[in-house]
Design an enzyme around this catalytic site. Structure first.
Site, PDB file in Angstrom:
ATOM      1  N   ASP A  31       0.864  -1.186   0.000  1.00 16.98           N
ATOM      2  CA  ASP A  31       0.000   0.000   0.000  1.00 16.98           C
ATOM      3  C   ASP A  31       0.899   1.234   0.000  1.00 16.98           C
ATOM      4  O   ASP A  31       1.385   1.648  -1.053  1.00 16.98           O
ATOM      5  CB  ASP A  31      -0.919  -0.086   1.229  1.00 16.98           C
ATOM      6  CG  ASP A  31      -1.938   1.030   1.298  1.00 16.98           C
ATOM      7  OD1 ASP A  31      -1.999   1.855   0.382  1.00 16.98           O
ATOM      8  OD2 ASP A  31      -2.701   1.096   2.294  1.00 16.98           O
ATOM      9  N   ASP A  76      -7.078  -9.186   7.029  1.00 16.16           N
ATOM     10  CA  ASP A  76      -8.139  -9.052   8.032  1.00 16.16           C
ATOM     11  C   ASP A  76      -8.692  -7.643   8.132  1.00 16.16           C
ATOM     12  O   ASP A  76      -8.103  -6.686   7.646  1.00 16.16           O
ATOM     13  CB  ASP A  76      -7.591  -9.419   9.419  1.00 16.16           C
ATOM     14  CG  ASP A  76      -6.656  -8.338   9.958  1.00 16.16           C
ATOM     15  OD1 ASP A  76      -5.768  -7.877   9.197  1.00 16.16           O
ATOM     16  OD2 ASP A  76      -6.814  -7.930  11.118  1.00 16.16           O
ATOM     17  N   ARG A 132      -9.985 -13.348   7.758  1.00 17.79           N
ATOM     18  CA  ARG A 132      -8.766 -13.926   7.181  1.00 17.79           C
ATOM     19  C   ARG A 132      -9.065 -15.244   6.478  1.00 17.79           C
ATOM     20  O   ARG A 132      -8.349 -15.666   5.582  1.00 17.79           O
ATOM     21  CB  ARG A 132      -7.725 -14.189   8.271  1.00 17.79           C
ATOM     22  CG  ARG A 132      -7.185 -12.949   8.951  1.00 17.79           C
ATOM     23  CD  ARG A 132      -5.965 -13.310   9.785  1.00 17.79           C
ATOM     24  NE  ARG A 132      -5.601 -12.295  10.751  1.00 17.79           N
ATOM     25  CZ  ARG A 132      -4.807 -11.254  10.502  1.00 17.79           C
ATOM     26  NH1 ARG A 132      -4.313 -11.095   9.304  1.00 17.79           N
ATOM     27  NH2 ARG A 132      -4.511 -10.374  11.444  1.00 17.79           N
TER      28      ARG A 132
END
Ligand code: 5GP
Ligand code: MG
Length: 184
Positions: A107, A163, A169
């Protein structure tokens, strides 16, 4: 698809993941022509991807050493915190080894870059990076993974190890998650 408080929009199906993981490991193996590869996985999000790639490596006849780094950057939020906390497990140095650093998603770039620096300081012979997902955003840290599974838009996703506050998950696919407003 809905959960009690969340709506889920599947972005990458289980079948697509299975096919891509096979291709990806083929790609990595064609570069990693060494006797033994050391995979260092950044926990926790990468554990499902890791489980799939290591068995694919095995099917293709590769021998591995698998180690872990524990990193946490989010805590009950959907925005990257920017300064990942690293808790190192006791693990052998990667000095002189052929290393593949594995993470779930790229990210801002802080996490992968911090983990990469830790390993670089141990002077591996080879150090490459592999992430399952690359978010199509402007990175805050300039880092490009050597290998990746899929590119996604700038959305918060869960499943396949990723998650939201410890949840989701176990989903075998990647889904975009949105909190459903319960106010009337
Ligand atoms: P970065 O440090 O590159 O901003 O973020 C990387 C880490 O943040 C990943 O290892 C992952 O744990 C977490 N992360 C980033 N984007 C997402 C996302 O969309 N969903 C989830 N569940 N975790 C994410
Ligand atoms: Mg992570």
């Amino acid at each position: 698809m809905t959960n009690d408080h969340f709506s889920m929009n599947i972005l990458i199906s289980e079948d697509n993941i299975r096919e891509r993981v096979k291709e990806l490991v083929e790609e990595i193996i064609s570069d990693f022509v060494y006797n033994e590869t050391t995979i260092v996985a950044a926990l926790k999000g990468s554990f499902v991807f890791l489980a799939d790639i290591i068995r694919e490596f095995h099917r293709k006849g590769s021998e591995l050493i698998v180690e872990f780094i524990d990193v946490s950057s989010y805590s009950g939020t959907t925005v990257s915190q920017g300064n990942p906390l690293i808790r190192e497990f006791k693990r052998p140095s990667v000095c002189g080894r052929n290393v593949l650093l594995v993470d779930d998603i790229l990210d801002t770039g802080h996490t992968l870059s911090k983990c990469k620096t830790i390993l670089e300081n141990e002077h591996p012979m080879v150090l490459k990076t592999c992430v399952f997902l690359v978010k199509d955003v402007k990175r805050l840290v300039d880092i490009t993974p050597d290998y990746f599974g899929f590119t996604i838009e700038d959305k918060f996703v869960v499943g396949y190890g990723l998650d939201y506050d410890g949840k989701f998950r176990e989903l075998p696919y990647i889904a975009e998650i949105e909190e459903i407003s319960t106010s009337i």
